[in-house]
Design an enzyme around this catalytic site. Structure first.
Site, PDB file in Angstrom:
ATOM      1  N   CYS A   2       0.815  -1.216   0.000  1.00 28.25           N
ATOM      2  CA  CYS A   2       0.000   0.000   0.000  1.00 28.25           C
ATOM      3  C   CYS A   2       0.852   1.271   0.000  1.00 28.25           C
ATOM      4  O   CYS A   2       1.995   1.266   0.443  1.00 28.25           O
ATOM      5  CB  CYS A   2      -0.878   0.019   1.238  1.00 28.25           C
ATOM      6  SG  CYS A   2      -1.888  -1.449   1.375  1.00 28.25           S
ATOM      7  N   ARG A  27       5.523  -0.314  -5.927  1.00 26.54           N
ATOM      8  CA  ARG A  27       5.378  -1.173  -4.743  1.00 26.54           C
ATOM      9  C   ARG A  27       4.296  -2.234  -4.953  1.00 26.54           C
ATOM     10  O   ARG A  27       4.183  -3.163  -4.182  1.00 26.54           O
ATOM     11  CB  ARG A  27       5.000  -0.311  -3.528  1.00 26.54           C
ATOM     12  CG  ARG A  27       6.031   0.765  -3.247  1.00 26.54           C
ATOM     13  CD  ARG A  27       5.524   1.686  -2.181  1.00 26.54           C
ATOM     14  NE  ARG A  27       5.508   1.030  -0.890  1.00 26.54           N
ATOM     15  CZ  ARG A  27       6.507   1.020  -0.050  1.00 26.54           C
ATOM     16  NH1 ARG A  27       7.608   1.647  -0.361  1.00 26.54           N
ATOM     17  NH2 ARG A  27       6.421   0.417   1.102  1.00 26.54           N
ATOM     18  N   TRP A  75      -3.066  -2.626  -1.571  1.00 31.40           N
ATOM     19  CA  TRP A  75      -2.656  -3.962  -1.931  1.00 31.40           C
ATOM     20  C   TRP A  75      -3.386  -4.880  -0.953  1.00 31.40           C
ATOM     21  O   TRP A  75      -3.127  -4.853   0.247  1.00 31.40           O
ATOM     22  CB  TRP A  75      -1.138  -4.053  -1.808  1.00 31.40           C
ATOM     23  CG  TRP A  75      -0.600  -5.332  -2.281  1.00 31.40           C
ATOM     24  CD1 TRP A  75      -0.375  -5.690  -3.571  1.00 31.40           C
ATOM     25  CD2 TRP A  75      -0.224  -6.421  -1.468  1.00 31.40           C
ATOM     26  NE1 TRP A  75       0.113  -6.959  -3.605  1.00 31.40           N
ATOM     27  CE2 TRP A  75       0.219  -7.427  -2.331  1.00 31.40           C
ATOM     28  CE3 TRP A  75      -0.213  -6.650  -0.107  1.00 31.40           C
ATOM     29  CZ2 TRP A  75       0.660  -8.649  -1.869  1.00 31.40           C
ATOM     30  CZ3 TRP A  75       0.223  -7.860   0.358  1.00 31.40           C
ATOM     31  CH2 TRP A  75       0.659  -8.850  -0.526  1.00 31.40           C
ATOM     32  N   ASN A  99      -2.036   2.399   6.018  1.00 30.33           N
ATOM     33  CA  ASN A  99      -1.139   1.290   5.669  1.00 30.33           C
ATOM     34  C   ASN A  99      -0.865   0.510   6.936  1.00 30.33           C
ATOM     35  O   ASN A  99      -0.747   1.103   8.009  1.00 30.33           O
ATOM     36  CB  ASN A  99       0.212   1.817   5.164  1.00 30.33           C
ATOM     37  CG  ASN A  99       0.130   2.363   3.769  1.00 30.33           C
ATOM     38  OD1 ASN A  99      -0.916   2.276   3.123  1.00 30.33           O
ATOM     39  ND2 ASN A  99       1.226   2.953   3.308  1.00 30.33           N
ATOM     40  N   GLY A 100      -0.719  -0.799   6.820  1.00 28.28           N
ATOM     41  CA  GLY A 100      -0.407  -1.622   7.994  1.00 28.28           C
ATOM     42  C   GLY A 100      -1.575  -2.521   8.325  1.00 28.28           C
ATOM     43  O   GLY A 100      -2.465  -2.750   7.510  1.00 28.28           O
ATOM     44  N   GLU A 478      20.959 -22.019  -2.998  1.00 23.94           N
ATOM     45  CA  GLU A 478      20.512 -20.643  -3.196  1.00 23.94           C
ATOM     46  C   GLU A 478      21.633 -19.656  -2.850  1.00 23.94           C
ATOM     47  O   GLU A 478      21.844 -18.671  -3.557  1.00 23.94           O
ATOM     48  CB  GLU A 478      19.244 -20.388  -2.349  1.00 23.94           C
ATOM     49  CG  GLU A 478      18.704 -18.979  -2.363  1.00 23.94           C
ATOM     50  CD  GLU A 478      18.357 -18.445  -3.744  1.00 23.94           C
ATOM     51  OE1 GLU A 478      18.317 -19.221  -4.716  1.00 23.94           O
ATOM     52  OE2 GLU A 478      18.148 -17.221  -3.859  1.00 23.94           O
ATOM     53  N   LYS A 482      23.213 -16.981  -5.497  1.00 28.17           N
ATOM     54  CA  LYS A 482      23.285 -15.531  -5.246  1.00 28.17           C
ATOM     55  C   LYS A 482      24.695 -15.030  -5.507  1.00 28.17           C
ATOM     56  O   LYS A 482      24.891 -14.011  -6.171  1.00 28.17           O
ATOM     57  CB  LYS A 482      22.923 -15.187  -3.793  1.00 28.17           C
ATOM     58  CG  LYS A 482      21.475 -15.197  -3.382  1.00 28.17           C
ATOM     59  CD  LYS A 482      20.584 -14.191  -4.042  1.00 28.17           C
ATOM     60  CE  LYS A 482      20.125 -14.634  -5.384  1.00 28.17           C
ATOM     61  NZ  LYS A 482      18.979 -15.484  -5.529  1.00 28.17           N
ATOM     62  N   GLU A 485      25.606 -15.053  -9.216  1.00 32.89           N
ATOM     63  CA  GLU A 485      24.890 -14.070 -10.030  1.00 32.89           C
ATOM     64  C   GLU A 485      25.497 -12.678  -9.945  1.00 32.89           C
ATOM     65  O   GLU A 485      25.582 -11.973 -10.936  1.00 32.89           O
ATOM     66  CB  GLU A 485      23.420 -13.977  -9.577  1.00 32.89           C
ATOM     67  CG  GLU A 485      22.564 -15.117 -10.028  1.00 32.89           C
ATOM     68  CD  GLU A 485      21.102 -14.886  -9.671  1.00 32.89           C
ATOM     69  OE1 GLU A 485      20.779 -14.816  -8.461  1.00 32.89           O
ATOM     70  OE2 GLU A 485      20.279 -14.772 -10.588  1.00 32.89           O
ATOM     71  N   HIS A 501      32.365 -37.620  -1.659  1.00 29.20           N
ATOM     72  CA  HIS A 501      32.195 -38.471  -2.842  1.00 29.20           C
ATOM     73  C   HIS A 501      32.748 -37.813  -4.107  1.00 29.20           C
ATOM     74  O   HIS A 501      32.353 -38.160  -5.213  1.00 29.20           O
ATOM     75  CB  HIS A 501      30.714 -38.824  -3.018  1.00 29.20           C
ATOM     76  CG  HIS A 501      30.186 -39.638  -1.870  1.00 29.20           C
ATOM     77  ND1 HIS A 501      30.524 -40.943  -1.654  1.00 29.20           N
ATOM     78  CD2 HIS A 501      29.382 -39.284  -0.837  1.00 29.20           C
ATOM     79  CE1 HIS A 501      29.944 -41.390  -0.556  1.00 29.20           C
ATOM     80  NE2 HIS A 501      29.237 -40.385  -0.032  1.00 29.20           N
ATOM     81  N   LYS A 597      15.619 -10.086 -15.347  1.00 25.12           N
ATOM     82  CA  LYS A 597      14.760 -10.349 -14.193  1.00 25.12           C
ATOM     83  C   LYS A 597      13.737 -11.427 -14.510  1.00 25.12           C
ATOM     84  O   LYS A 597      13.394 -12.245 -13.668  1.00 25.12           O
ATOM     85  CB  LYS A 597      14.079  -9.043 -13.753  1.00 25.12           C
ATOM     86  CG  LYS A 597      13.219  -9.171 -12.511  1.00 25.12           C
ATOM     87  CD  LYS A 597      14.050  -9.431 -11.271  1.00 25.12           C
ATOM     88  CE  LYS A 597      13.217  -9.777 -10.062  1.00 25.12           C
ATOM     89  NZ  LYS A 597      13.986 -10.513  -9.039  1.00 25.12           N
TER      90      LYS A 597
END
Ligand code: M6R
Length: 602
Positions: A2, A27, A75, A99-100, A478, A482, A485, A501, A597
């Protein structure tokens, strides 16, 4: 997420509000609205969807004289994205934007309803405006009524209220959600971040939690629990791009810091006192399902791998994970007792989308876990659960991974409840751990400084191994992705028990091992795997709550009874390490070379 804009003055208010809301578009939102009081008359407009819809609705309206105005992009959290649920919310003679989350809104709503107040939306926000008018009916004093209203609210809020009872005033309050006040002579602006008022206001004051007050006659009166207080403004930044980053150097950095609050959004309305609910799902959706297959790419594939451990262990349902680009051509055997889950931040990844289409052609039920509503994958799926991470700009995914993993954890509990494969006691422990996740994701200055310092030792070498076991293996994958990338250094994620192994042949002092050593899951096992590497002179950066004497570098995390809390805390450490290595190497953190992206080609 929001956004809020407010303005009090003689300029054209509609344009200030709409332009301001436009600046907050990035946002994410699903409806928008504005309310203006001019010549003692309230006027409001709301529209679902893009701001252009609101622009179209207001095209014949102008506001040229002195007045007060508030605007909002919503939102959806409580209630669907409809016009009725869009802000500003109306009482009889007042409007509010917020908001919140008002955590105790249901209690307040129940009390007001008993007194005959009629609510027309499903939102928590509407309680604020009714509460205000309830007190005003008794005291005839707007500020007193506002003060009493906000003192009743529990939870996070940034809110603006205007009322025909005080048509020259904007009331404001902040607790837990951001809000600032901009000044330019007698013109006063409000916003939930800098960008809407850059180029308009010259000075700014960033409200602190617990502050509230009102703006009137070119002046702001500020209060907190100790009464009226003075405040000092500072010059407002002039660079919009910088402001969108909320002062962080990179979007990725901002997104790492955001994870704690974003995670609360992911859980709102879903993690309840004694169970997990998804308004997107009904229990019958799982009828006949005996198996789950998850398909995704990149980071989303890593969250899928994590989810598979949880689904099998806790929900007791068999689960396989496939890389979408491989799945497409392997001529997979698909049985209609299988639920096909796709995971995607963008919802547009071509390989994942094609895999989904294949599964649908084979007659499988489909569910997507996605960050972008109305994306191709969401539209193609039978059901979708949105991750609510907000727009992610950094090409290297961070908060998308965190929220996807959280949705999978929640889904695990949802299925376990349905299948009665979890006891009440264990469910209560899981829910309790979930509620602690935002805390585990908080970035402290101390931690960030430590990783900035450490990063200088990790700019060379002949490779990185991120190692872990169980759910910490996908986290290792992951972490390595990161680093690859954004640093362009070679990194691999590996199950720590598998090093002997083969990969251990690489071990020497120039091989950097990032060891994920949670105390709550297989600590002794991973410890001996790391000892084996240390004995061969590998350089070890250990991440653990437990001090580890063979570590060359050590990042201490919190002891925690639940592995997922350790998981999220260690995730933040690996993200910050990659960020700082990339910064030192002078790379483009947000737009690394060769990457996009959203990968909409095969
Ligand atoms: O939008 P998606 O989640 O479907 O994207 C999948 C991958 O392309 C994505 O996760 C990629 O690996 C990111 N750059 C990771 O940081």
């Amino acid at each position: 997420m929001c956004g809020i804009v407010g303005y009090i003055g003689a300029k054209e208010k509609k344009e200030i509000l709409l332009d301001g809301l436009q600046e907050l578009e990035y946002r994410g939102y699903d409806s928008a609205g504005i309310a203006i009081i001019e010549n003692n008359k309230l006027k409001y407009f709301k529209a679902v969807g893009k701001l252009q819809n609101l622009r179209d609705k207001t095209k014949d309206y102008t506001s040229s004289g002195f007045g007060v105005s508030i605007g909002h992009t919503r939102w959806a959290t409580h209630g669907k994205p409809t016009e009725l649920n869009a802000h500003p919310h109306l009482g009889k003679f007042s409007f509010v934007v917020h908001n919140g989350i008002i955590e105790n809104y249901q209690n307040i709503k129940d009390e007001l309803q008993k007194e005959g107040v009629r609510f027309i939306s499903q939102t928590d926000t509407e309680t604020i405006v009714h509460l205000f008018e309830h007190y005003y009916a008794k005291s005839n004093d707007s500020f007193d009524s506002f003060e009493k209203s906000i003192s009743k609210l529990d939870g996070a809020y940034a809110t603006l209220l205007i009322s025909e009872a005080s048509p020259d005033t904007i009331f404001f309050a902040k607790n837990g959600s951001p809000m600032l006040i901009g000044f330019d002579g007698d013109d006063i602006y409000f916003a939930s971040s800098d960008t809407p008022i850059i180029g308009k206001a010259k000075e700014v004051y960033y409200l602190e939690d617990g502050e509230y007050g009102y703006a009137k006659d070119g002046e702001v009166k500020l209060f907190d629990k100790d009464g009226e207080k003075s405040f000092t403004t500072k010059p407002l930044a002039t660079d919009k791009a910088m402001a969108q980053k909320d002062g962080y150097r990179f979007f990725m950095e901002k997104e790492i810091y955001e994870q704690s609050s974003v995670m609360s959004d992911t859980m709102i309305g879903r993690v309840l006192d004694d169970r997990v609910e998804f308004e997107e799902l009904d229990e019958s959706f799982f009828d006949g399902i005996e198996n789950i297959k998850i398909c995704a790419c990149g980071t989303s594939y890593h969250s899928a791998l994590t989810g598979a451990y949880l689904l099998e262990r806790v929900a007791k349902i068999p689960c396989q994970v496939e890389i979408a680009s491989e799945f497409r051509y392997k001529e997979p055997l698909l049985r209609d007792n299988t639920l096909f889950i796709t995971i995607s931040q963008s919802g547009e990844t071509a390989d994942t989308l094609e895999a989904l289409k294949m599964a649908k052609r084979a007659g499988l039920k489909s569910l997507s876990i996605c960050n972008v509503d109305n994306s191709s994958i969401v539209r193609e799926s039978d059901r979708a659960i949105l991750t609510r991470a907000g727009i992610e700009k950094g090409v290297a995914s961070t908060k998308a991974f965190a929220t996807q993993t959280m949705v999978l954890w929640m889904l695990t509990l949802y299925i376990a409840q349905r299948e009665n494969s979890i006891t009440k006691e264990i469910l209560a422990q899981e829910l309790d751990a979930m509620r602690h996740t935002p805390k585990a994701l908080k970035v402290t200055e101390k931690l960030h400084n430590k990783l900035t310092r450490l990063s200088k030792r990790y700019l060379h070498g002949h490779g990185f191994f991120f190692i872990g076991r169980d759910i910490f293996f996908p986290l290792a994958l992951e972490g390595a992705l990161k680093l690859k990338e954004i640093s362009y250094l070679h990194a691999e994620g590996y199950p720590s028990g598998e090093m002997k192994h083969g990969p251990i042949a690489l071990a020497d002092s120039e091989l950097f091992t990032i060891a994920l050593m949670p105390k709550s899951l297989h600590y002794e096992k991973i410890k001996s795997n790391v000892e084996e590497l240390s004995a061969r002179d590998a350089t070890i950066l250990a991440i653990s709550p437990e001090p580890f004497e063979l570590a060359d570098d050590f990042v201490q995390t919190q002891y925690s009874s639940h592995p997922m809390l350790e998981f999220f805390e260690m995730m933040v450490v690996t993200q910050l390490l990659s960020l700082e290595v990339s910064v030192r190497l002078g790379n483009d953190v947000d737009m690394p070379r060769n990457l996009a992206k959203s990968v909409t080609v095969e």
